[in-house]
Structure formats: C-alpha cells, structure tokens
Design an enzyme around this catalytic site. Structure first.
Site, short mmCIF file in Angstrom:
data_model
loop_
_atom_site.label_atom_id
_atom_site.label_comp_id
_atom_site.label_asym_id
_atom_site.label_seq_id
_atom_site.Cartn_x
_atom_site.Cartn_y
_atom_site.Cartn_z
CG PHE A 158 -4.36 -1.89 2.44
CD1 PHE A 158 -5.70 -1.58 2.54
CD2 PHE A 158 -3.53 -1.04 1.75
CE1 PHE A 158 -6.22 -0.43 1.94
CE2 PHE A 158 -4.02 0.11 1.14
CZ PHE A 158 -5.36 0.42 1.25
N GLY A 213 7.37 -0.61 -1.51
CA GLY A 213 5.96 -0.33 -1.33
C GLY A 213 5.63 -0.08 0.13
CG ASP A 233 5.36 3.96 -1.89
OD1 ASP A 233 4.90 4.70 -2.78
OD2 ASP A 233 4.72 3.04 -1.37
CB SER A 239 10.35 0.05 -7.82
OG SER A 239 11.08 -1.15 -7.74
CG ASP A 288 2.88 -4.93 0.21
OD1 ASP A 288 2.10 -5.46 -0.60
OD2 ASP A 288 2.50 -4.38 1.26
CG HIS A 295 -0.39 -5.91 -5.43
ND1 HIS A 295 0.86 -5.53 -5.01
CD2 HIS A 295 -1.05 -6.33 -4.32
CE1 HIS A 295 0.95 -5.72 -3.70
NE2 HIS A 295 -0.19 -6.20 -3.25
NE ARG A 300 8.95 -1.73 -13.42
CZ ARG A 300 7.84 -1.36 -14.03
NH1 ARG A 300 7.66 -1.57 -15.32
NH2 ARG A 300 6.87 -0.75 -13.36
#
Length: 215
Positions: A22, A51, A76, A129, A146, A149, A156
């Site tokens: 994206f 991410g 990730d 994460s 990233d 969301h 965090r």
C-alpha cells in the site's frame, strides 16, 4: 572529497513498485531518501521497519541498506493488521493460510525480498512488536512505524521503539492524515506525540512524515 550520494537503482525501484502493498511510489522514494540521510547523519547504525506486510516498503528501505553500509531489520508477525482481516477493506483472501484459516504474509514477503536480491541486507524479525520491543537494546539510525493502525498498537509501537532512535537519527511514520476524513487517527496521534517529544519534521510526502530525533 565529498562522498557521492547513493542513487536508488532503477531495478530495485521497479521491484518496490511492483511488490504487493500500500506504499505510494512518491512516499516510497521519500523513504529511500530519508534512509540515506539517516545513514549520513548517524553512520553505522541499523534501520528498523515496524510493519512489513508483503515487503513493498521493505524493498525501498532494504535498497538503502547496502548503499549506506548498514542493514534493515524488518519486523512483522505476518498475521495481518486489523484492517487486513476478513471483512475489512484491505483483506486479500489469497494471503490466508487455508490450513489454519489465518493470514500469513511471510511467504510473499520472503519472495519479494528474494526477487529484489536483498536477502543479504534485510533481516526478517518474525514476531509481535511488543515482545521484540521489550527486549530490544540496539540504537537505531532509522525507524519506520507502519504497523497496526489501531489506537493501542500504534501508540505502543511509538512508546516501545522511539526511545531507541539515536540522537540525530530519523523517525518516519506512515498513514498520517491530519484530516480525519482521509484516514484513521492513531498514526496522526503518534506523529503529534513525536513533535511534542522534540522530534522535528523535515519532510512530508503524502501521508509519510519524516522527523529528526532531538540531539
């Protein structure tokens, strides 16, 4: 003699543009620029991306790693963020492992990095994460947030990872939309937190914000 400024190879830029994900191209190019600038400002420190999804942004950042003699850690859990799950706007059914019925973007991510020829400078960290963040101790020259969301994941990630950004290093945050009609609020909220914490904005491209850590 002033060292030559690295140039993003067209083959790697093409690979990033072609990869699933994206990241708009202008924002990806800005990521490359920010990573190269970070390596110049605080040389010798690694980069970290929170991410990675299928590796689109990872190619832009991973391309900067060999050009600046550093590495990129790509973090990730590869189970997809909230917005990637079934019934949500950004769900891709072909990324679901049919045997367990859950998202699994890791095979696609690994193929993206392999095809780009970046396996030597991109280190995949497969996990969540919070777990990694609680045990991380290495200073970072560049941090790209990233990940999830939603409110809790975004805040965090900010709280866990920004303390590791070296003075003069770079923080980049994706999907920052000042207008709430354009997107979710948490990335914008952590961007405001960064400004309050002394980070200074040096570039805004689309929804990408690039900031410099206080000295």
């Amino acid at each position: 003699m002033t060292p030559a400024v690295p140039v993003l190879p067209s083959s790697l830029r093409d690979a990033a543009i072609a990869a699933r994900g994206f990241m708009p191209t202008d924002e990806g190019d800005a990521l490359w620029d920010a990573a190269v600038e970070a390596a110049t400002a605080v040389p010798g420190l690694p980069m970290l991306e929170v991410g990675s999804y299928c590796g689109k942004s990872t190619v832009w950042l991973g391309a900067a790693a060999p050009a600046t003699d550093t590495i990129l850690f790509a973090l990730d859990h590869h189970r997809g963020s909230e917005e990637n799950q079934a019934g949500w706007e950004h769900h891709d059914a072909d990324l679901v492992d049919p045997e367990i019925g859950r998202m699994d973007t890791l095979p696609t991510f690994r193929r993206t990095i392999f095809d780009a020829g970046l396996e030597g400078t991109v280190v995949a960290l497969v996990g969540d994460s919070p777990t990694l963040g609680r045990h991380w101790t290495t200073p970072l020259g560049f941090l790209f947030i990233d990940g999830g969301h939603g409110h809790d994941p975004a805040h965090r990630d900010y709280e866990l990872w920004t303390p590791h950004v070296a003075p003069g290093g770079t923080l980049a945050i994706h999907d920052v939309f000042p207008n709430p009609d354009d997107g979710g609020r948490p990335p914008y909220e952590i961007y405001l937190r960064a400004l309050d914490d002394g980070f200074t904005e040096r570039r805004a491209v689309g929804s990408l914000r690039v900031l410099t850590a206080p000295a």
